[in-house]
Design an enzyme around this catalytic site. Structure first.
Site, PDB file in Angstrom:
ATOM      1  N   ARG A 114       0.963  -1.150   0.252  1.00  0.00           N
ATOM      2  CA  ARG A 114       0.111  -0.312  -0.130  1.00  0.00           C
ATOM      3  C   ARG A 114       0.440   1.309  -0.413  1.00  0.00           C
ATOM      4  NH1 ARG A 114      -3.847  -3.635  -0.774  1.00  0.00           N
ATOM      5  NH2 ARG A 114      -4.143  -5.128   0.769  1.00  0.00           N
ATOM      6  N   ARG A 150       3.194 -14.424  -3.430  1.00  0.00           N
ATOM      7  CA  ARG A 150       3.280 -13.926  -2.208  1.00  0.00           C
ATOM      8  C   ARG A 150       3.476 -14.973  -0.649  1.00  0.00           C
ATOM      9  NH1 ARG A 150      -3.168 -12.705  -1.442  1.00  0.00           N
ATOM     10  NH2 ARG A 150      -2.304 -11.600   1.342  1.00  0.00           N
ATOM     11  N   LYS A 202       0.198 -15.175   8.526  1.00  0.00           N
ATOM     12  CA  LYS A 202      -1.982 -15.526   7.794  1.00  0.00           C
ATOM     13  C   LYS A 202      -1.748 -16.055   6.315  1.00  0.00           C
ATOM     14  CE  LYS A 202      -1.120 -11.225   5.072  1.00  0.00           C
ATOM     15  NZ  LYS A 202      -1.629  -9.749   4.950  1.00  0.00           N
ATOM     16  N   HIS A 203      -2.308 -17.118   6.132  1.00  0.00           N
ATOM     17  CA  HIS A 203      -3.487 -17.124   6.596  1.00  0.00           C
ATOM     18  C   HIS A 203      -3.376 -18.368   6.605  1.00  0.00           C
ATOM     19  CE1 HIS A 203      -3.125 -14.495   2.648  1.00  0.00           C
ATOM     20  NE2 HIS A 203      -4.323 -13.423   3.637  1.00  0.00           N
ATOM     21  N   HIS A 207     -11.383 -13.201  -1.248  1.00  0.00           N
ATOM     22  CA  HIS A 207     -12.022 -12.247  -1.703  1.00  0.00           C
ATOM     23  C   HIS A 207     -12.837 -12.226  -2.250  1.00  0.00           C
ATOM     24  CE1 HIS A 207      -7.461 -11.425  -0.525  1.00  0.00           C
ATOM     25  NE2 HIS A 207      -7.964 -10.419  -0.420  1.00  0.00           N
ATOM     26  N   ASP A 255      -9.713 -11.897   9.061  1.00  0.00           N
ATOM     27  CA  ASP A 255      -9.944 -11.503   7.565  1.00  0.00           C
ATOM     28  C   ASP A 255     -11.183 -10.528   7.370  1.00  0.00           C
ATOM     29  OD1 ASP A 255      -8.493 -11.069   5.203  1.00  0.00           O
ATOM     30  OD2 ASP A 255      -8.253 -13.074   4.591  1.00  0.00           O
TER      31      ASP A 255
END
Length: 361
Positions: free
Chosen positions: A70, A135, A165-166, A178, A248
């Site tokens: 981000r 990731r 995570k996860h 998602h 989450d």
């Protein structure tokens, strides 16, 4: 008092509606997204403003590296963790050194702008998942454990708590939770002997866990984040983990099996989560804040372990990061290893990569 909810905000500065939400008793956290970021000074001012309205609040972000970052403009680019795995296959010692440097560098720059924690590292295996991919550090649990442990050592040395995570692993199924329901039909033994191993083996370094919005159908008919079997029986009792459990994002498609957002928040907390995340849906955030008033406050001592060691702001990111004694060295090591072309050209790195965690409601 830290509340049970972590919400998001609209833009790069607080609106009156944001302030109203942040001040609500059960709001204990704010998570920042790319829309909240222009540069380091703006993020620090935003975080300071958030704390003016609620001193007992955690500020988080997803700053994993690679596609999921981000904070970009002016921040040091980080490789996807899969790049560390590739290096590990060729030169394990160098990869482990770089993993430590990545963890330290990420944590130092995130803390410098006033953010307590990045939800990292990803401990999922690199398998067939549409959303995990690079990731993940690696496909092999032993390699993930080795690299992630070093990454977390770096985070902690800089003053940041860690979040794995996860749980217990999202990499073995193709659907992206998602945007779709995700079901893993493997047996508990198979999951525990493979995907869960990086979580179990790195417990000494973990301060928090985030369960997956995946239904492990041979264990429970609920997603892991709503499952007392996973959260209480396995995480708390079997693994004896006493850290924070973050849900989450409860706005994700994989969470909708629990009902509307009020039902999701209550289900997550009642199953054993300490803090429930509700993001990218302002109407849902208001509904969640109302529903949370009926819930007990989380364990305050446990939540406080996630507060970052935030340094005094020195006017810009570089000057502030100079207060971290290893930041400059870590920055040089990572830039030279993974981004030598960007260093030579001063070109921004990895901005063109599509973030797999970006989704609309």
């Amino acid at each position: 008092m830290y509340g049970v909810l972590m919400i998001d905000i609209d833009s790069t500065a607080l609106t009156a509606e944001d302030v109203s939400l942040i001040r609500q008793a059960q709001v204990g956290g704010v998570i920042l997204f790319a829309r909240n970021v222009t540069d380091a000074a703006q993020v620090r001012a935003l975080c300071d403003d958030i704390r003016c309205h609620n001193a007992d609040i955690l500020i988080g972000v997803d700053q994993e590296g690679g596609r999921v970052a981000r904070l970009r403009n002016g921040f040091t680019p980080l490789p996807a963790m899969g790049k560390l795995g590739e290096l590990f296959n060729q030169d394990p010692n160098r990869a482990l050194e770089c993993a430590y440097d990545c963890g330290y560098l990420m944590a130092a720059e995130v803390l410098a702008v006033g953010i307590d924690l990045s939800f990292a590292p990803v401990l999922d295996r690199d398998g067939i998942s549409q959303v995990i991919g690079d990731r993940s550090f690696h496909h092999e649990p032993q390699a993930i454990t080795a690299l992630a442990s070093q990454f977390m050592r770096g985070m902690k040395a800089a003053g940041m708590a860690t979040t794995g995570k996860h749980f217990p692993g999202h990499g073995a199924i193709a659907p992206d939770s998602h945007v779709a329901e995700a079901i893993d039909d493997r047996s508990l033994d198979e999951i525990m002997n493979s995907d869960m191993q990086p979580f179990a083996q790195t417990l000494p370094w973990l301060d928090a866990l985030m369960p997956a919005h995946v239904i492990f159908s041979q264990v429970d008919d609920k997603p892991a984040g709503f499952s007392k079997i996973w959260l209480k029986d396995i995480i708390r009792e079997q693994l004896n983990f006493d850290g924070v459990l973050f849900s989450d994002d409860l706005s994700m498609a994989g969470a909708k099996a629990a009902g509307d957002v009020s039902a999701r928040v209550k289900a997550a907390i009642n199953a054993g989560c300490d803090i429930a995340l509700v993001c990218n849906d302002r109407v849902a955030a208001h509904e969640a804040a109302k529903a949370a008033q009926e819930l007990p406050y989380p364990n305050q001592k446990r939540i406080k372990t996630m507060c970052g060691q935030i340094p005094a702001w020195q006017g810009d990111l570089e000057a502030t990061c100079q207060q971290f004694d290893y930041w400059q060295q870590a920055k040089e090591n990572i830039s030279q290893t993974f981004f030598p072309t960007a260093l030579d050209s001063q070109a921004p790195a990895n901005l063109e990569l599509k973030d797999p965690t970006s989704y609309s409601q």
